[in-house]
Write an enzyme that holds these catalytic residues in place. Structure first.
Site, PDB file in Angstrom:
ATOM      1  N   SER A   1       0.841  -1.200   0.000  1.00 21.25           N
ATOM      2  CA  SER A   1       0.000   0.000   0.000  1.00 21.25           C
ATOM      3  C   SER A   1       0.872   1.243   0.000  1.00 21.25           C
ATOM      4  O   SER A   1       2.029   1.217   0.464  1.00 21.25           O
ATOM      5  CB  SER A   1      -0.890   0.004   1.247  1.00 21.25           C
ATOM      6  OG  SER A   1      -1.523   1.255   1.442  1.00 21.25           O
TER       7      SER A   1
ATOM      8  N   TYR B   1      -2.430  -1.097  10.353  1.00 17.93           N
ATOM      9  CA  TYR B   1      -2.526  -1.477   8.932  1.00 17.93           C
ATOM     10  C   TYR B   1      -1.285  -1.027   8.167  1.00 17.93           C
ATOM     11  O   TYR B   1      -0.684  -1.799   7.419  1.00 17.93           O
ATOM     12  CB  TYR B   1      -3.785  -0.863   8.330  1.00 17.93           C
ATOM     13  CG  TYR B   1      -3.944  -1.038   6.845  1.00 17.93           C
ATOM     14  CD1 TYR B   1      -4.524  -2.199   6.322  1.00 17.93           C
ATOM     15  CD2 TYR B   1      -3.553  -0.034   5.955  1.00 17.93           C
ATOM     16  CE1 TYR B   1      -4.686  -2.353   4.956  1.00 17.93           C
ATOM     17  CE2 TYR B   1      -3.718  -0.190   4.591  1.00 17.93           C
ATOM     18  CZ  TYR B   1      -4.284  -1.347   4.090  1.00 17.93           C
ATOM     19  OH  TYR B   1      -4.435  -1.502   2.732  1.00 17.93           O
TER      20      TYR B   1
END
Length: 276
Positions: free
Chosen positions: A168, A181
Site C-alpha cells: 500500500s 494497517y
C-alpha cells in the site's frame, strides 16, 4: 471512531459500485495458467480475478465469508471463459491456508501465480487506543496470512511462477488513522524484497503492488460517511482509483511481460510521488 460496516466489507452494499470489469480484450498472456488470489471476492481481488480469466487463467478465490460477493466474482470469471474455485476460510489460520492451496492444485491441476491480497483495516483516532486484540487481528490477516499462503504454495511453484503481494501507499508514507494497517503493509514491502532475493535462483519472481486510494469495500467498512465522501479527492488526480485501474498491475507482474522484474513494487496511486 466507529467502524460503519463489517470487515473486510461487502461490495454488493456499496454505492456507487466499484468498476471491476477489464477495459480491453484479452491477449492470452495467462493462457492455461492457474492463479490463486486471496481476498479475490471483491475490490482489487475481484478485478484481478476477472482480468486474469480474460487473459486465459483458471482462478482459485480465497475469501473469508463474503459468499454473495464471491459467487458473483466466480460467475464473472466463468463468463470470461475461466474455471473458478471458491474456497471459504480465514487466511490467518495456517491449516486453512495449507488446505486451500492443496485444494486449488487438486481441483485446477497446478499453481502458477499466487496473489497475496487479503487484508483488513480498522481506523482508530489515537495510537494508544489500538487494542491488543485489533493489533493481533490486523497482523494475523495482513502479514501472517501472506506468510501462510506463500509457504503452503512453495512446493507447487515451478520456474517461471509469479508471486504478487498487495502492499500500500501507506507502507511508504503512513496513515494517521491506520497505524497497525500501515505497519503490516510495510512488513509486506520488506517481504517482497526479501523473498524475491530468496527465490531468484529458482526463477520465481516476487513483486508487489502499492495502491493509493482505491474505491473498494475496505473504505466504507473502515471510515465514517464524511471521510468516505472525501476519499481520494486529495490525490493529484483528484479522485479515488477504481479496482480495474489497479488490476493491470497485477496482470503485468504475473505474466511474462515482467520477466526481468523481481523485488519491485508498482504504484497505482493517482500521482502521489513515492520514494524508497
Amino acid at each position: 471512531m466507529e467502524t460503519p460496516q463489517r470487515q473486510p466489507g461487502l461490495e454488493h452494499e456499496m454505492s456507487p459500485e466499484p468498476e471491476y470489469m477489464p477495459r480491453f480484450p484479452g491477449a492470452g498472456r495467462l493462457k492455461d495458467k492457474v492463479a490463486l488470489i486471496t481476498g479475490g471476492d471483491s475490490g482489487i481481488g475481484r478485478a484481478t480475478a476477472i482480468l486474469y480469466a480474460r487473459e486465459g487463467a483458471s482462478i482459485a478465490i480465497v475469501y473469508r465469508d463474503e459468499t454473495e460477493d464471491a459467487e458473483k466474482t466466480a460467475a464473472l470469471v466463468e463468463e470470461e471463459g475461466g474455471r473458478c474455485l471458491l474456497i471459504k476460510g480465514d487466511v490467518a489460520d495456517k491449516d486453512f491456508c495449507e488446505k486451500a492451496v492443496s485444494q486449488s492444485v487438486e481441483k485446477l491441476g497446478k499453481l502458477d501465480v499466487v496473489v497475496a491480497n487479503a487484508a483488513e483495516q480498522h481506523a482508530v483516532e489515537e495510537f494508544e487506543n489500538i487494542s491488543e486484540e485489533q493489533l493481533k487481528r490486523t497482523f494475523q490477516t495482513n502479514i501472517f496470512g501472506y506468510f501462510f499462503i506463500l509457504q503452503a504454495a512453495m512446493p507447487y511453484l515451478n520456474s517461471d511462477a509469479a508471486i504478487v503481494c498487495t502492499t500500500s501507499v501507506t507502507a511508504y508514507r503512513g496513515q494517521d488513522l491506520l497505524l497497525d494497517y500501515s505497519s503490516t503493509k510495510g512488513a509486506i514491502l520488506a517481504l517482497v524484497r526479501a523473498l524475491a532475493s530468496k527465490l531468484a535462483d529458482k526463477n520465481i519472481r516476487v513483486n508487489g503492488v502499492a495502491p493509493g486510494p482505491i474505491w473498494t469495500p475496505l473504505i466504507p467498512a473502515s471510515f465514517p460517511a464524511d471521510k468516505v465522501e472525501r476519499f481520494g479527492k486529495d490525490s493529484p488526480l483528484g479522485r479515488p482509483g477504481q479496482p480495474n485501474e489497479v488490476a493491470p498491475c497485477f496482470l503485468f507482474l504475473a505474466c511474462q511481460d515482467s520477466s526481468y522484474m523481481t523485488g519491485q513494487v508498482l504504484h497505482p496511486n493517482g500521482g502521489e510521488p513515492i520514494s524508497g
